[in-house]
Motif scaffolding. Structure first.
Motif, PDB file in Angstrom:
ATOM      1  N   VAL A  14       0.856  -1.187   0.000  1.00 36.65           N
ATOM      2  CA  VAL A  14       0.000   0.000   0.000  1.00 36.65           C
ATOM      3  C   VAL A  14       0.889   1.234   0.000  1.00 36.65           C
ATOM      4  O   VAL A  14       1.793   1.357   0.823  1.00 36.65           O
ATOM      5  CB  VAL A  14      -0.918   0.022   1.235  1.00 36.65           C
ATOM      6  CG1 VAL A  14      -1.853   1.219   1.180  1.00 36.65           C
ATOM      7  CG2 VAL A  14      -1.705  -1.282   1.356  1.00 36.65           C
ATOM      8  N   THR A  15       0.614   2.134  -0.934  1.00 32.44           N
ATOM      9  CA  THR A  15       1.374   3.372  -1.057  1.00 32.44           C
ATOM     10  C   THR A  15       0.420   4.551  -0.997  1.00 32.44           C
ATOM     11  O   THR A  15      -0.589   4.563  -1.715  1.00 32.44           O
ATOM     12  CB  THR A  15       2.123   3.410  -2.402  1.00 32.44           C
ATOM     13  OG1 THR A  15       2.898   2.227  -2.541  1.00 32.44           O
ATOM     14  CG2 THR A  15       3.024   4.614  -2.493  1.00 32.44           C
ATOM     15  N   GLY A  22      -4.781  11.027   1.725  1.00 32.78           N
ATOM     16  CA  GLY A  22      -5.965  10.179   1.786  1.00 32.78           C
ATOM     17  C   GLY A  22      -6.149   9.262   0.598  1.00 32.78           C
ATOM     18  O   GLY A  22      -7.096   8.478   0.561  1.00 32.78           O
ATOM     19  N   VAL A  23      -5.261   9.335  -0.406  1.00 29.79           N
ATOM     20  CA  VAL A  23      -5.363   8.449  -1.577  1.00 29.79           C
ATOM     21  C   VAL A  23      -4.300   7.365  -1.445  1.00 29.79           C
ATOM     22  O   VAL A  23      -3.107   7.658  -1.343  1.00 29.79           O
ATOM     23  CB  VAL A  23      -5.191   9.220  -2.894  1.00 29.79           C
ATOM     24  CG1 VAL A  23      -5.266   8.271  -4.086  1.00 29.79           C
ATOM     25  CG2 VAL A  23      -6.241  10.319  -3.021  1.00 29.79           C
ATOM     26  N   HIS A  24      -4.755   6.105  -1.432  1.00 31.06           N
ATOM     27  CA  HIS A  24      -3.862   4.964  -1.233  1.00 31.06           C
ATOM     28  C   HIS A  24      -4.013   3.981  -2.390  1.00 31.06           C
ATOM     29  O   HIS A  24      -5.138   3.626  -2.765  1.00 31.06           O
ATOM     30  CB  HIS A  24      -4.203   4.243   0.078  1.00 31.06           C
ATOM     31  CG  HIS A  24      -3.968   5.087   1.284  1.00 31.06           C
ATOM     32  ND1 HIS A  24      -4.840   6.081   1.670  1.00 31.06           N
ATOM     33  CD2 HIS A  24      -2.951   5.100   2.172  1.00 31.06           C
ATOM     34  CE1 HIS A  24      -4.371   6.663   2.762  1.00 31.06           C
ATOM     35  NE2 HIS A  24      -3.230   6.087   3.082  1.00 31.06           N
ATOM     36  N   ASP A  25      -2.892   3.563  -2.953  1.00 29.67           N
ATOM     37  CA  ASP A  25      -2.870   2.559  -4.017  1.00 29.67           C
ATOM     38  C   ASP A  25      -2.460   1.222  -3.407  1.00 29.67           C
ATOM     39  O   ASP A  25      -1.440   1.125  -2.728  1.00 29.67           O
ATOM     40  CB  ASP A  25      -1.885   2.953  -5.112  1.00 29.67           C
ATOM     41  CG  ASP A  25      -2.307   4.232  -5.815  1.00 29.67           C
ATOM     42  OD1 ASP A  25      -3.482   4.318  -6.226  1.00 29.67           O
ATOM     43  OD2 ASP A  25      -1.468   5.136  -5.952  1.00 29.67           O
ATOM     44  N   HIS A  43     -11.218  11.337   0.992  1.00 27.18           N
ATOM     45  CA  HIS A  43     -10.998  12.771   0.781  1.00 27.18           C
ATOM     46  C   HIS A  43     -11.023  13.525   2.104  1.00 27.18           C
ATOM     47  O   HIS A  43     -11.845  13.275   2.969  1.00 27.18           O
ATOM     48  CB  HIS A  43     -12.030  13.330  -0.190  1.00 27.18           C
ATOM     49  CG  HIS A  43     -11.908  12.719  -1.538  1.00 27.18           C
ATOM     50  ND1 HIS A  43     -10.887  13.043  -2.403  1.00 27.18           N
ATOM     51  CD2 HIS A  43     -12.636  11.785  -2.165  1.00 27.18           C
ATOM     52  CE1 HIS A  43     -11.014  12.349  -3.507  1.00 27.18           C
ATOM     53  NE2 HIS A  43     -12.063  11.567  -3.388  1.00 27.18           N
ATOM     54  N   GLY A  44     -10.070  14.431   2.238  1.00 22.21           N
ATOM     55  CA  GLY A  44      -9.969  15.235   3.441  1.00 22.21           C
ATOM     56  C   GLY A  44      -9.307  14.507   4.595  1.00 22.21           C
ATOM     57  O   GLY A  44      -9.278  14.994   5.707  1.00 22.21           O
ATOM     58  N   ALA A  45      -8.762  13.334   4.324  1.00 18.73           N
ATOM     59  CA  ALA A  45      -8.134  12.543   5.385  1.00 18.73           C
ATOM     60  C   ALA A  45      -6.633  12.457   5.142  1.00 18.73           C
ATOM     61  O   ALA A  45      -6.164  12.598   4.025  1.00 18.73           O
ATOM     62  CB  ALA A  45      -8.721  11.131   5.414  1.00 18.73           C
ATOM     63  N   GLY A  46      -5.918  12.198   6.185  1.00 18.56           N
ATOM     64  CA  GLY A  46      -4.491  11.943   6.081  1.00 18.56           C
ATOM     65  C   GLY A  46      -4.273  10.456   5.901  1.00 18.56           C
ATOM     66  O   GLY A  46      -5.175   9.735   5.471  1.00 18.56           O
ATOM     67  N   PRO A  47      -3.092   9.994   6.241  1.00 17.18           N
ATOM     68  CA  PRO A  47      -2.802   8.570   6.121  1.00 17.18           C
ATOM     69  C   PRO A  47      -3.775   7.747   6.964  1.00 17.18           C
ATOM     70  O   PRO A  47      -4.120   8.135   8.084  1.00 17.18           O
ATOM     71  CB  PRO A  47      -1.387   8.440   6.676  1.00 17.18           C
ATOM     72  CG  PRO A  47      -0.812   9.814   6.604  1.00 17.18           C
ATOM     73  CD  PRO A  47      -1.960  10.757   6.739  1.00 17.18           C
TER      74      PRO A  47
END
Length: 73
Positions: A14-15, A22-25, A43-47
């Motif tokens: 996971v990257t 907030g976007v994780h691949d 959206h609007g979130a951190g890790p």
């Protein structure tokens, strides 16, 4: 941030996308189709925490067709 997540015997890398909080691949490393995976955006979130990443992977796996290794139609 790069994290390895293992759920139900399936391994994902996971990257978090740089510049896109907030976007994780997720890349399904142990899956039958090289490079296959999914993206999760909060959206609007951190890790996200490990529990959130694990749940996302479980949700993905629950939608995969075991015959093809791809998301079921």
């Amino acid at each position: 941030m790069i994290v390895d997540v293992v759920v139900d015997g399936a391994r994902f890398t996971v990257t978090e996308r740089p510049g896109s909080p907030g976007v994780h691949d997720f890349v399904w490393q142990s899956g039958p189709n090289p490079g296959y995976g999914f993206t999760m955006a909060a959206h609007g979130a951190g890790p996200l925490g490990r529990a959130d990443l694990e749940q996302a992977a479980r949700d993905f796996l629950s939608q995969v067709d075991p015959a093809t290794g791809y998301l079921a139609d």
